[in-house]
Design a protein around this motif. Structure first.
Motif, mmCIF file in Angstrom:
data_model
loop_
_atom_site.group_PDB
_atom_site.id
_atom_site.type_symbol
_atom_site.label_atom_id
_atom_site.label_comp_id
_atom_site.label_asym_id
_atom_site.label_seq_id
_atom_site.Cartn_x
_atom_site.Cartn_y
_atom_site.Cartn_z
ATOM 1 N N THR A 156 -3.025 -44.699 -23.988
ATOM 2 C CA THR A 156 -2.513 -45.132 -25.285
ATOM 3 C C THR A 156 -1.948 -46.553 -25.233
ATOM 4 O O THR A 156 -2.137 -47.326 -26.156
ATOM 5 C CB THR A 156 -1.422 -44.173 -25.795
ATOM 6 O OG1 THR A 156 -0.512 -43.932 -24.741
ATOM 7 C CG2 THR A 156 -2.008 -42.868 -26.270
ATOM 8 N N LEU A 161 -8.081 -45.380 -33.044
ATOM 9 C CA LEU A 161 -6.647 -45.084 -33.145
ATOM 10 C C LEU A 161 -6.371 -44.107 -34.272
ATOM 11 O O LEU A 161 -5.658 -43.116 -34.109
ATOM 12 C CB LEU A 161 -5.873 -46.362 -33.476
ATOM 13 C CG LEU A 161 -5.375 -47.245 -32.352
ATOM 14 C CD1 LEU A 161 -4.504 -48.344 -32.936
ATOM 15 C CD2 LEU A 161 -4.562 -46.422 -31.390
ATOM 16 N N LYS A 211 -7.618 -40.577 -33.462
ATOM 17 C CA LYS A 211 -6.767 -39.974 -32.430
ATOM 18 C C LYS A 211 -5.419 -39.555 -33.044
ATOM 19 O O LYS A 211 -4.904 -38.482 -32.755
ATOM 20 C CB LYS A 211 -6.553 -41.001 -31.311
ATOM 21 C CG LYS A 211 -5.295 -40.849 -30.500
ATOM 22 C CD LYS A 211 -5.577 -40.164 -29.183
ATOM 23 C CE LYS A 211 -4.294 -39.873 -28.431
ATOM 24 N NZ LYS A 211 -4.172 -38.543 -27.922
ATOM 25 N N ASN A 212 -4.893 -40.405 -33.906
ATOM 26 C CA ASN A 212 -3.573 -40.126 -34.454
ATOM 27 C C ASN A 212 -3.568 -39.001 -35.484
ATOM 28 O O ASN A 212 -2.649 -38.196 -35.504
ATOM 29 C CB ASN A 212 -2.971 -41.407 -35.037
ATOM 30 C CG ASN A 212 -2.526 -42.346 -33.934
ATOM 31 O OD1 ASN A 212 -2.382 -41.931 -32.796
ATOM 32 N ND2 ASN A 212 -2.317 -43.604 -34.257
ATOM 33 N N SER A 272 -3.589 -35.765 -33.685
ATOM 34 C CA SER A 272 -2.401 -35.379 -32.927
ATOM 35 C C SER A 272 -1.461 -34.505 -33.746
ATOM 36 O O SER A 272 -0.461 -34.005 -33.225
ATOM 37 C CB SER A 272 -1.640 -36.623 -32.456
ATOM 38 O OG SER A 272 -2.476 -37.414 -31.658
ATOM 39 N N ARG A 273 -1.751 -34.371 -35.036
ATOM 40 C CA ARG A 273 -0.953 -33.452 -35.865
ATOM 41 C C ARG A 273 -1.919 -32.740 -36.800
ATOM 42 O O ARG A 273 -2.122 -33.175 -37.930
ATOM 43 C CB ARG A 273 0.127 -34.222 -36.640
ATOM 44 C CG ARG A 273 0.961 -33.325 -37.552
ATOM 45 C CD ARG A 273 2.104 -34.059 -38.252
ATOM 46 N NE ARG A 273 3.135 -34.471 -37.318
ATOM 47 C CZ ARG A 273 3.657 -35.694 -37.267
ATOM 48 N NH1 ARG A 273 3.259 -36.614 -38.114
ATOM 49 N NH2 ARG A 273 4.587 -35.992 -36.377
ATOM 50 N N SER A 274 -2.512 -31.640 -36.315
ATOM 51 C CA SER A 274 -3.536 -30.958 -37.128
ATOM 52 C C SER A 274 -2.922 -30.245 -38.321
ATOM 53 O O SER A 274 -3.487 -30.232 -39.396
ATOM 54 C CB SER A 274 -4.313 -29.938 -36.309
ATOM 55 O OG SER A 274 -4.458 -30.363 -35.001
ATOM 56 N N ALA A 312 3.542 -31.300 -34.396
ATOM 57 C CA ALA A 312 2.722 -32.142 -33.515
ATOM 58 C C ALA A 312 1.897 -31.162 -32.698
ATOM 59 O O ALA A 312 2.395 -30.075 -32.381
ATOM 60 C CB ALA A 312 3.590 -32.988 -32.591
ATOM 61 N N ASN A 313 0.667 -31.508 -32.396
ATOM 62 C CA ASN A 313 -0.136 -30.589 -31.594
ATOM 63 C C ASN A 313 0.487 -30.350 -30.229
ATOM 64 O O ASN A 313 0.312 -29.300 -29.634
ATOM 65 C CB ASN A 313 -1.561 -31.114 -31.443
ATOM 66 C CG ASN A 313 -2.310 -31.041 -32.757
ATOM 67 O OD1 ASN A 313 -1.722 -30.735 -33.795
ATOM 68 N ND2 ASN A 313 -3.595 -31.334 -32.725
ATOM 69 N N ASN A 360 2.043 -40.736 -36.337
ATOM 70 C CA ASN A 360 1.034 -40.531 -35.301
ATOM 71 C C ASN A 360 1.424 -39.455 -34.289
ATOM 72 O O ASN A 360 0.712 -39.240 -33.325
ATOM 73 C CB ASN A 360 0.803 -41.828 -34.535
ATOM 74 C CG ASN A 360 0.573 -43.012 -35.444
ATOM 75 O OD1 ASN A 360 -0.151 -42.895 -36.422
ATOM 76 N ND2 ASN A 360 1.191 -44.141 -35.143
ATOM 77 N N ALA A 361 2.578 -38.832 -34.487
ATOM 78 C CA ALA A 361 3.101 -37.861 -33.518
ATOM 79 C C ALA A 361 3.139 -38.462 -32.117
ATOM 80 O O ALA A 361 2.735 -37.838 -31.138
ATOM 81 C CB ALA A 361 2.293 -36.560 -33.531
ATOM 82 N N ASN A 397 0.881 -41.261 -18.249
ATOM 83 C CA ASN A 397 -0.321 -40.430 -18.148
ATOM 84 C C ASN A 397 -0.045 -39.006 -18.607
ATOM 85 O O ASN A 397 -0.857 -38.396 -19.308
ATOM 86 C CB ASN A 397 -0.860 -40.424 -16.709
ATOM 87 C CG ASN A 397 -1.513 -41.751 -16.380
ATOM 88 O OD1 ASN A 397 -1.853 -42.525 -17.285
ATOM 89 N ND2 ASN A 397 -1.678 -42.038 -15.096
ATOM 90 N N ASP A 401 0.100 -38.871 -22.347
ATOM 91 C CA ASP A 401 -1.236 -38.882 -22.953
ATOM 92 C C ASP A 401 -1.928 -37.525 -22.799
ATOM 93 O O ASP A 401 -2.578 -37.046 -23.712
ATOM 94 C CB ASP A 401 -2.099 -39.981 -22.327
ATOM 95 C CG ASP A 401 -1.686 -41.378 -22.797
ATOM 96 O OD1 ASP A 401 -0.842 -41.456 -23.719
ATOM 97 O OD2 ASP A 401 -2.192 -42.370 -22.254
ATOM 98 N N GLY A 431 -1.218 -34.841 -25.328
ATOM 99 C CA GLY A 431 -1.844 -34.939 -26.649
ATOM 100 C C GLY A 431 -0.980 -35.564 -27.729
ATOM 101 O O GLY A 431 -1.212 -35.332 -28.923
ATOM 102 N N PHE A 432 0.016 -36.344 -27.336
ATOM 103 C CA PHE A 432 0.776 -37.093 -28.345
ATOM 104 C C PHE A 432 -0.093 -38.230 -28.881
ATOM 105 O O PHE A 432 -1.034 -38.661 -28.209
ATOM 106 C CB PHE A 432 2.063 -37.663 -27.733
ATOM 107 C CG PHE A 432 3.065 -36.607 -27.356
ATOM 108 C CD1 PHE A 432 3.828 -35.977 -28.327
ATOM 109 C CD2 PHE A 432 3.235 -36.224 -26.033
ATOM 110 C CE1 PHE A 432 4.746 -34.995 -27.990
ATOM 111 C CE2 PHE A 432 4.152 -35.237 -25.682
ATOM 112 C CZ PHE A 432 4.905 -34.625 -26.665
ATOM 113 N N GLY A 433 0.248 -38.731 -30.052
ATOM 114 C CA GLY A 433 -0.567 -39.775 -30.678
ATOM 115 C C GLY A 433 -0.299 -41.156 -30.104
ATOM 116 O O GLY A 433 0.483 -41.330 -29.165
ATOM 117 N N ASN A 434 -0.981 -42.123 -30.675
ATOM 118 C CA ASN A 434 -0.914 -43.514 -30.193
ATOM 119 C C ASN A 434 0.055 -44.316 -31.075
ATOM 120 O O ASN A 434 -0.129 -44.391 -32.293
ATOM 121 C CB ASN A 434 -2.315 -44.115 -30.270
ATOM 122 C CG ASN A 434 -2.516 -45.256 -29.299
ATOM 123 O OD1 ASN A 434 -3.511 -45.282 -28.569
ATOM 124 N ND2 ASN A 434 -1.591 -46.205 -29.273
#
Ligand code: HEM
Ligand code: SF4
Ligand code: FES
Lengths: 216, 248
Positions: free
Chosen positions: A5, A75, A78-79, A82-84, B104-105, B172-173, B205, B208, B211-214
């Motif tokens: 990231t 991005l 991916k973002n 990250s929160r479905s 957040a997932n 973005n979580a 690492n 990442d 599964g947290f966002g960017n």
């Protein structure tokens, strides 16, 4: 390396700053068209025929743009993933500005503009020089420019796109310094400069379009 | 005060949850948000219903357990507080309050409002420590002089309670604020420098992998953080990560 990231953030920042550099250069050349037809023609002819500009800088620029927006979409995907499960109530405006939360929207508007811009200037240019091999005419650029801004509709689209570019830069410029790991006593200065830059440059582009519309 | 509560109910991690609306009356403005939730649960129990599961422990803003997303914000509308420190006087009679779990997932729901934040533990385990010889001849920490500015910044970073509000608030979580606080609290101190390279690489690492966002620098985390952890820490971590990557 672009898989982590933070590396992705750095890539976004560097490509964004590269585009800002280009924006400054483009702005400077366009601005000369307001003061001197001769200077503008001279610079345009130089940029259009210099081998370094044509075969090194131009491909680099296209690569930079493509890289930046592809990364932008990566991005975004991916973002959102990250929160479905979304919130029923999410007050984004309570803690972050609209521009910072909607870089993908301002980015997509700028991208659509770039499409139109390619169609307006780049495609005819390539056609002129490398497909039809028309004779060199170092004085044609000013006329082509003025001709494009005849239509008020086109001027309006240009103006609107630059408003979105302004929004994009308003967050993007100072944000790229944070991405590169710079947040210190100069940050306030960078933020002030960001505000000035994101207002002055797009406003200048809009001014140029309106100027040639009025005087063309 | 009389209120309407719209609460997320979900029987377990696999169940499909939904929002259920409840009415509650006679709430004192002096109650804390969690006391209000307790009162609501007692009513549910008296009616033979399943009480709402939510996390809590210290109830004084230091453990970070009380995760709740209230009216669209982590820990509710107040600043620099956790849910247990939020008071009902921040709401008005007749209000409808939406209460959801942190989403957040990387924070799956366990039940109702309780979420699994063990992703944070795994990030800590990946490098959020200093290896100290504890065999009895440990050096007194005060024997090593430390620049006051660094000491203060390390302490500020160390006030992070691992609540997860930063992740919950971020569009973005992203967990950058938490991880950067945990990296910074060591990176600034001489004891932490020895393992600095591996620490930042491993923790990022792990972040990442969870599964947290960017991060896109919206700054929502800093505003919602109950401990006021600064974005400066994220910049420091970016810097540390990039230099550590170059070392390999
Ligand atoms: C002349 C054109 C453009 C310039 C000068 C520019 C500039 C920038 C800058 C400086 C950043 C900040 C990077 C960071 O925070 O680290 C950025 C971010 C971003 N840009 Fe652009 N950009 C341009 C076009 C586009 C286009 C066409 C898209 C298409 C989708 C786009 C999408 C994004 C996205 C999604 C971000 C990420 C948000 C963030 O990390 O803050 N940009 N841009
Ligand atoms: S950085 Fe702030 S919001 Fe994030 S976990 Fe730590 S205390 Fe909570
Ligand atoms: S219950 Fe410990 S911080 Fe709220």
């Amino acid at each position: 390396m672009i898989t982590t990231t933070i590396a992705r953030k750095l890539a976004m920042a560097l490509s964004g700053l590269f585009l800002i550099l280009f924006l400054g250069q483009h702005f400077t050349i366009n601005m000369t068209s307001v003061f001197s037809e001769k200077t503008f023609n001279f610079l345009s002819h130089f940029m259009g025929n210099n081998l370094v500009v044509q075969f090194i800088l131009q491909p680099l620029l296209i690569l930079g743009v493509v890289f930046h927006f592809v990364m932008g979409f990566v991005l975004e995907i991916k973002n959102t993933r990250s929160r479905s499960v979304k919130y029923q109530s999410y007050k984004g405006s309570a803690n972050a500005s609209w521009v910072s939360r909607n870089m993908i929207i301002s980015g997509i508007v700028v991208l659509s503009f770039l499409g139109l811009h390619f169609y307006d200037f780049w495609v005819p240019e390539i056609n002129y020089k490398y497909i039809e091999f028309l004779p060199q005419d170092p004085d044609r650029y000013y006329g082509e420019l003025v001709h494009k801004f005849h239509s008020p509709f086109r001027v309006a689209i240009y103006a609107l796109s630059f408003v979105f570019l302004s929004l994009h830069l308003f967050h993007g410029f100072s944000s790229s310094f944070q991405s590169m790991g710079l947040n210190n006593k100069y940050t306030r200065g960078i933020k002030l400069f960001t505000v000035a830059f994101s207002l002055v440059i797009p406003a200048g582009f809009i001014f140029i379009a309106i100027f040639h519309h009025q005087n063309g | 005060m009389n209120l309407k509560l719209k609460i997320w109910r979900q029987a377990n991690a696999e169940a499909k949850g939904k929002t259920i609306t409840y009415s509650i009356s006679d709430i004192s403005p002096d109650m804390s948000f969690l006391e209000m939730m307790d009162m609501h649960n007692e009513q549910l129990i008296q009616q033979g219903e399943d009480p709402v599961a939510f996390d809590h422990d210290c109830r004084e803003g230091i453990c970070g357990m009380c995760s709740m997303f209230i009216n669209g914000e982590a820990h509710g509308p107040d600043r620099l507080v956790t849910t247990c420190q939020l008071h009902m006087r921040k709401f008005k009679d007749g209000d409808t309050i939406t209460i959801e779990p942190f989403r957040a997932n990387a924070f799956p729901v366990i039940k109702d409002l309780a979420v699994d934040r063990s992703a944070f533990d795994r990030i800590q385990q990946a490098g959020g420590f200093v290896s100290v010889n504890t065999s009895g001849n440990t050096q007194d920490a005060n024997a090593i002089p430390i620049d006051k500015h660094d000491a203060d910044k390390a302490f500020d970073a160390a006030t992070c309670i691992g609540c997860g509000a930063c992740v919950a608030s971020c569009k973005n979580a992203s967990a950058m604020l938490f991880v950067s606080a945990k990296v910074s609290q060591y990176a600034l101190l001489p004891q932490g420098k020895v393992e600095a390279t591996d620490r930042v690489l491993n923790m990022v690492n792990q972040m990442d992998e969870e599964g947290f966002g960017n991060c896109t620098n919206t700054g929502a985390c800093e505003v919602e953080c109950p401990k006021g952890i600064s974005l400066e820490n994220i910049a420091r971590m970016n810097r540390a990560y990039l230099t550590a990557s170059l070392k390999g």
